[in-house]
Design a protein around this motif. Structure first.
Motif, PDB file in Angstrom:
ATOM      1  N   ARG A 625       0.864  -1.179   0.000  1.00 45.55           N
ATOM      2  CA  ARG A 625       0.000   0.000   0.000  1.00 45.55           C
ATOM      3  C   ARG A 625       0.902   1.231   0.000  1.00 45.55           C
ATOM      4  NH1 ARG A 625      -5.115  -1.880   1.516  1.00 45.55           N
ATOM      5  NH2 ARG A 625      -5.090  -3.849   2.678  1.00 45.55           N
ATOM      6  N   LEU A 626       0.637   2.151  -0.916  1.00 46.12           N
ATOM      7  CA  LEU A 626       1.384   3.388  -1.023  1.00 46.12           C
ATOM      8  C   LEU A 626       0.381   4.528  -0.970  1.00 46.12           C
ATOM      9  CD1 LEU A 626       4.032   4.993  -1.635  1.00 46.12           C
ATOM     10  CD2 LEU A 626       3.499   4.659  -4.080  1.00 46.12           C
ATOM     11  N   GLY A 627       0.566   5.474  -0.042  1.00 45.30           N
ATOM     12  CA  GLY A 627      -0.474   6.479   0.105  1.00 45.30           C
ATOM     13  C   GLY A 627       0.012   7.837   0.556  1.00 45.30           C
ATOM     14  N   PHE A 648      -5.111   9.452  -0.586  1.00 47.33           N
ATOM     15  CA  PHE A 648      -4.941   8.909  -1.932  1.00 47.33           C
ATOM     16  C   PHE A 648      -3.963   7.741  -1.835  1.00 47.33           C
ATOM     17  CE2 PHE A 648      -5.579  13.470  -2.002  1.00 47.33           C
ATOM     18  CZ  PHE A 648      -6.682  13.613  -2.841  1.00 47.33           C
ATOM     19  N   SER A 649      -4.347   6.596  -2.356  1.00 49.58           N
ATOM     20  CA  SER A 649      -3.498   5.419  -2.155  1.00 49.58           C
ATOM     21  C   SER A 649      -3.518   4.507  -3.369  1.00 49.58           C
ATOM     22  CB  SER A 649      -3.946   4.636  -0.918  1.00 49.58           C
ATOM     23  OG  SER A 649      -5.266   4.140  -1.072  1.00 49.58           O
ATOM     24  N   ARG A 650      -2.493   3.708  -3.442  1.00 58.07           N
ATOM     25  CA  ARG A 650      -2.372   2.645  -4.441  1.00 58.07           C
ATOM     26  C   ARG A 650      -2.164   1.351  -3.656  1.00 58.07           C
ATOM     27  NH1 ARG A 650      -0.847   1.965  -9.885  1.00 58.07           N
ATOM     28  NH2 ARG A 650       0.433   0.125 -10.304  1.00 58.07           N
ATOM     29  N   ASN A 651      -3.062   0.377  -3.838  1.00 52.20           N
ATOM     30  CA  ASN A 651      -3.068  -0.846  -3.042  1.00 52.20           C
ATOM     31  C   ASN A 651      -3.005  -2.034  -3.994  1.00 52.20           C
ATOM     32  OD1 ASN A 651      -4.032   0.608  -0.378  1.00 52.20           O
ATOM     33  ND2 ASN A 651      -5.454   1.254  -1.987  1.00 52.20           N
ATOM     34  N   GLU A 675      -0.762  -8.189 -11.808  1.00 48.28           N
ATOM     35  CA  GLU A 675      -0.935  -7.196 -10.741  1.00 48.28           C
ATOM     36  C   GLU A 675      -2.402  -6.790 -10.635  1.00 48.28           C
ATOM     37  OE1 GLU A 675       1.812  -3.634  -9.687  1.00 48.28           O
ATOM     38  OE2 GLU A 675       0.161  -2.779 -10.854  1.00 48.28           O
ATOM     39  N   THR A 676      -2.928  -6.802  -9.405  1.00 44.91           N
ATOM     40  CA  THR A 676      -4.325  -6.447  -9.172  1.00 44.91           C
ATOM     41  C   THR A 676      -4.447  -5.577  -7.921  1.00 44.91           C
ATOM     42  OG1 THR A 676      -4.732  -8.424  -7.826  1.00 44.91           O
ATOM     43  CG2 THR A 676      -5.163  -8.601 -10.208  1.00 44.91           C
ATOM     44  N   PRO A 682      -9.986   1.348  -1.200  1.00 44.98           N
ATOM     45  CA  PRO A 682     -10.285   2.439  -2.136  1.00 44.98           C
ATOM     46  C   PRO A 682      -9.048   3.277  -2.434  1.00 44.98           C
ATOM     47  CG  PRO A 682     -11.069   2.989   0.058  1.00 44.98           C
ATOM     48  CD  PRO A 682     -10.564   1.574   0.135  1.00 44.98           C
ATOM     49  N   ASP A 683      -8.981   3.797  -3.646  1.00 44.03           N
ATOM     50  CA  ASP A 683      -7.872   4.679  -4.018  1.00 44.03           C
ATOM     51  C   ASP A 683      -8.010   6.061  -3.382  1.00 44.03           C
ATOM     52  OD1 ASP A 683      -6.810   2.679  -5.550  1.00 44.03           O
ATOM     53  OD2 ASP A 683      -7.577   3.439  -7.454  1.00 44.03           O
ATOM     54  N   VAL A 684      -9.251   6.482  -3.112  1.00 38.29           N
ATOM     55  CA  VAL A 684      -9.492   7.814  -2.545  1.00 38.29           C
ATOM     56  C   VAL A 684     -10.513   7.705  -1.421  1.00 38.29           C
ATOM     57  CG1 VAL A 684     -10.227  10.199  -2.979  1.00 38.29           C
ATOM     58  CG2 VAL A 684      -9.062   8.907  -4.786  1.00 38.29           C
ATOM     59  N   VAL A 685     -10.193   8.277  -0.264  1.00 39.80           N
ATOM     60  CA  VAL A 685     -11.137   8.454   0.833  1.00 39.80           C
ATOM     61  C   VAL A 685     -11.001   9.898   1.290  1.00 39.80           C
ATOM     62  CG1 VAL A 685     -11.844   7.757   3.156  1.00 39.80           C
ATOM     63  CG2 VAL A 685     -10.913   6.058   1.579  1.00 39.80           C
ATOM     64  N   ALA A 686     -12.106  10.632   1.355  1.00 39.18           N
ATOM     65  CA  ALA A 686     -12.026  12.047   1.705  1.00 39.18           C
ATOM     66  C   ALA A 686     -13.240  12.452   2.524  1.00 39.18           C
ATOM     67  CB  ALA A 686     -11.936  12.901   0.438  1.00 39.18           C
TER      68      ALA A 686
END
Length: 796
Positions: A625-627, A648-651, A675-676, A682-686
């Protein structure tokens, strides 16, 4: 959706601007020795309440204040609260507040040894009792955390009462370590904190801290997404009483009565609470009947505090854990609940989950001198309960019951009602030795606990073949958990501090059979070494940079062993790299952090569920996870304030292999996906909260929450196996009267899902091959449309 994201971005941008008016700043000092008091709470109240916490030198600061009369309140643990009236008609700096020590040792050592401190290099959020009270109208604890960064919540019953879900950075409750006063709360076998078992605990909570990521070393289950610490061991010097009542949609009621004696004979305090929460739920028959009590008895003197807590929760909820099938949802029936359906079209009335959980906690906090203190606590958590369900056409042989031989027929299946029981004891001790002063500040702590759990099932009624209360399985599980940690913080030079945290954890988990596989015996032992290190650098009293690296491990849970009998699951490993920046301005605050969480053997859902709607999981060799997380607050134009956050994240899973049941040829078909995305990430939580204070003690707030698309499994199949993004809003109104003859009268209103958005917060999927084609079946958990909760509170 782009307009909504632009609105959130605008609110974040507002955190770097503020309209300057009057300025008020000063310091909080110990009245006896003149030492600055760090982390004291400073409240400045006129039309609205402004809040700050003192920094390392005891300083506080407010700007953008209109002229007028203000009530200044300063609180610090172990000191007498001071309240005074000040008049602001010009800028004031260097204002000094001196607090007098109570002469009693009231600091909750068991919390300070676990929580991340003010300068610790970890990412965290904190909420006070005042923050929590604004939303505490009956919904479960996850819903009160909903506006924190990277948090996603859900509800089986659709309205936040009953069984609820919590995700942080895409990870679920089985990876979120929860403690109450430093005592482990997570269930020893599922690793999850089940909040429905402790209804209205938040009414007895003085503060909480949510650490995102691996966090600092703690007691209990390993933290892979977050660590949540709740403190109920608050000291109340004066007697108090409070009555809270609320009512809302779906016949939701909450009744709470709590009181405290204050300090008796200069040494004793007693606090108590009694609560009841009931709701019909949004989903059909998803009723909740929740009851709880809380009591705390304390003895205090100058260097010692001895406290005993006894609290309990009892829940009875109609099962709603199967969700709504996709075809039913598309047909417009959002509240469908198929559990308990009988062949004649009626529903079994007692298709319920029933559980009673009681906590016994005993604490000794001892100060040795100004530099040394220690804490020892013993605890027992007693849990017992069952879920009852009607099942048609069950195989007699599956329950160890012989077929029924009739003169002209053989009965091999029957309708039946069964109870499946948990009966467990969880007990142990936690401790910490703490040093402050010359040299590094450090804690040496740890804990030991044991879990003894009985699992058994009974057929309480069957149309054919079984006697009443026939026990068809019985097995035991024992789990032993020991951990020892040392963590220290050392000032180096020029605002630079170093942090080191080393933990050893040993887990022994013995499983003596499962209900469907009683002869499967598992003896599992795990040894984990979890080092953490970081740096914190104060560029100025207002600015701080930090960075940390942490390693964490976590053992598989009971379901993982049961679902993977042929290839035992492996323990998970997490390497977590965090870096962040804080700025606390006079009228604004901003925070930004980045993280990289690299997993080895992460256990992820496969899309398949067991017979109670729970996901099964399997190890994935490499994932990450990168965020980026942003948050900010700002006060402006005298009556307005805004808070906003965005994550904002990439999982990703580096390479995912799917196995699909093949009904045509038997066995499973192997599908390589490369890769999945990680499921439920979620990529975005706000989120944002915009507040206006047009009158004194009246806050009108609009809250928003956005969650982007999430996948139900790890195939990244957007068209067939995903949850749609959603954006929902809430209206919140809080109004408080202060009268001579009564301390406080409060009115609270929540209008949830203000614009009647149709959305689902959870779901599951199952795919199979039949007649040469791939079939996918989904079920979802719809949430209620526009609904309300209104509450009235009386404080004495």
């Amino acid at each position: 959706m782009q307009k909504k994201l632009r609105l959130l971005t605008l609110l974040l941008g507002m955190s770097i601007t503020a309209s300057a008016q009057l300025h008020f700043s000063g310091k909080v000092l110990d009245d006896q020795n003149g030492k600055p008091l760090t982390d004291a709470t400073v409240l400045l109240q006129a039309r609205r309440t402004h809040a700050d916490r003192t920094g390392p030198e005891g300083g506080f600061s407010f700007s953008g204040l209109p002229s007028g009369n203000y009530t200044l309140t300063v609180r610090y643990i172990g000191y007498r609260t001071i309240t005074k009236t000040i008049v602001l008609d010009q800028d004031v700096s260097g204002y000094t507040v001196r607090l007098t020590h109570t002469g009693l040792f009231v600091k909750p050592v068991e919390i300070s040894s676990l929580r991340a401190g003010k300068d610790a290099p970890f990412t965290r959020s904190e909420l006070s009792a005042e923050d929590l009270k604004k939303d505490n109208l009956g919904q479960d604890i996850p819903y009160l955390l909903n506006q924190l960064p990277s948090v996603v919540t859900g509800s089986d019953a659709g309205a936040g009462v009953g069984y609820t879900s919590l995700w942080v950075r895409g990870t679920d409750a089985s990876r979120i370590n929860a403690t109450i006063n430093g005592i482990p709360m997570n269930d020893a076998e599922s690793s999850a904190a089940i909040w429905v078992d402790l209804p209205d605990l938040i009414s007895s909570t003085g503060s909480l801290q949510l650490q995102r990521g691996a966090g600092t070393s703690t007691n209990g289950a390993g933290a892979f997404g977050a660590t949540l610490n709740l403190s109920t061991n608050e000291f109340h010097e004066k007697a108090y009483g409070e009555i809270d009542n609320s009512y809302g949609s779906f016949n939701t009621w909450k009744h709470t009565v709590k009181a405290g004696t204050g300090l008796l004979n200069n040494h004793f305090t007693v606090d108590a609470r009694l609560s009841s929460i009931t709701s019909d739920g949004y989903i059909d028959r998803a009723t909740s009947d929740l009851k709880s009590f809380y009591t705390s008895f304390a003895y205090l003197n100058k260097k010692t505090s001895l406290r005993f807590n006894l609290f309990s929760g009892k829940e009875k909820t109609y099962q709603a854990w199967n969700g709504v099938p996709e075809d039913t949802l598309k047909a417009g029936n959002r509240t469908y609940n198929g559990l308990g359906l009988k062949p004649d079209g009626s529903y079994y009335e007692n298709q319920t989950d029933n559980y009673l959980q009681t906590y016994y906690q005993l604490f000794l906090n001892q100060e040795i001198n100004e530099r040394w203190n220690f804490n020892v606590a013993a605890f027992l958590t007693r849990g017992k309960g069952y879920y009852e369900e009607y099942l048609p056409d069950e195989s007699l042989s599956g329950y160890g019951i012989p077929d029924v031989m009739l003169p002209h027929d053989t009965i091999r299946q029957t309708d039946l009602v069964r109870d499946r029981w948990l009966d467990n004891y969880f007990y142990g001790t936690v401790f910490s030795l703490n040093h402050t002063g010359k040299g590094p500040d450090w804690n040496l702590g740890g804990g030991w606990n044991r879990y003894d759990g009985k699992h058994y099932g009974e057929v309480i009624w069957a149309k054919y073949g079984a006697d009443k209360d026939f026990r068809y399985y019985y097995n035991m599980a024992h789990k032993y958990d020991f951990n020892l940690y040392w963590k220290g913080e050392q000032a180096i030079a020029g605002g630079l501090k170093a942090f080191l945290d080393i933990q050893y954890r040993s887990v022994q988990y013995n499983i003596n059979g499962f209900d469907k596989n009683p002869d499967l015996v598992k003896r599992n032992h795990f040894d984990f070494f979890n080092p953490k290190a970081g740096l914190s650098y104060r560029l100025s009293p207002k600015d701080r940079l930090y960075a940390s690296y942490a390693v964490a491990h976590k053992e598989p849970n009971r379901d993982d062993f049961e679902a993977n009998t042929e290839k035992p699951p492996k323990a998970e490993q997490l390497q977590d790299l965090e870096a962040g920046y804080d700025r606390n301005g006079d009228a604004y605050r901003i925070h930004a952090n980045v993280y990289y969480m690299s997993y080895r053997n992460q256990l992820v859902p496969t899309g398949r569920i067991n017979d109670v709607g729970a996901f099964t999981r399997s190890n994935i060799p490499e994932s990450y996870r990168l965020g980026l997380e942003l948050s900010g607050t700002v006060r402006f134009a005298r009556i307005f304030s805004a808070e906003a956050n965005a994550a904002f994240s990439r999982n990703r899973i580096d390479h995912f292999t799917e196995y699909i049941d093949d009904y045509d040829e038997g066995g499973q078909k192997k599908v390589e996906h490369g890769e999945t995305d990680i499921a439920f990430s979620p990529d975005v939580v706000a989120g944002f909260t915009f507040t206006a204070t047009p009158l004194k003690n009246l806050d009108i707030s609009v809250l928003g929450k956005y969650v982007s698309l999430r996948y139900l499994d790890n195939t990244s199949d957007k068209d067939r196996r995903s949850l749609d993004p959603y954006f929902v809003n809430t209206l919140r109104i809080n109004y408080t009267w202060h009268l001579r003859w009564i301390k406080e009268i409060g009115l609270n209103l929540l209008v949830n899902n203000l614009f009647n958005t149709r959305y689902n917060t959870n779901g599951y999927t199952y795919s199979y091959i039949e007649d040469g084609a791939l079939h996918t079946e989904n079920s979802y958990f719809p949430q209620a449309g526009t609904n309300f909760l209104v509450g009235v509170s009386l404080g004495f």
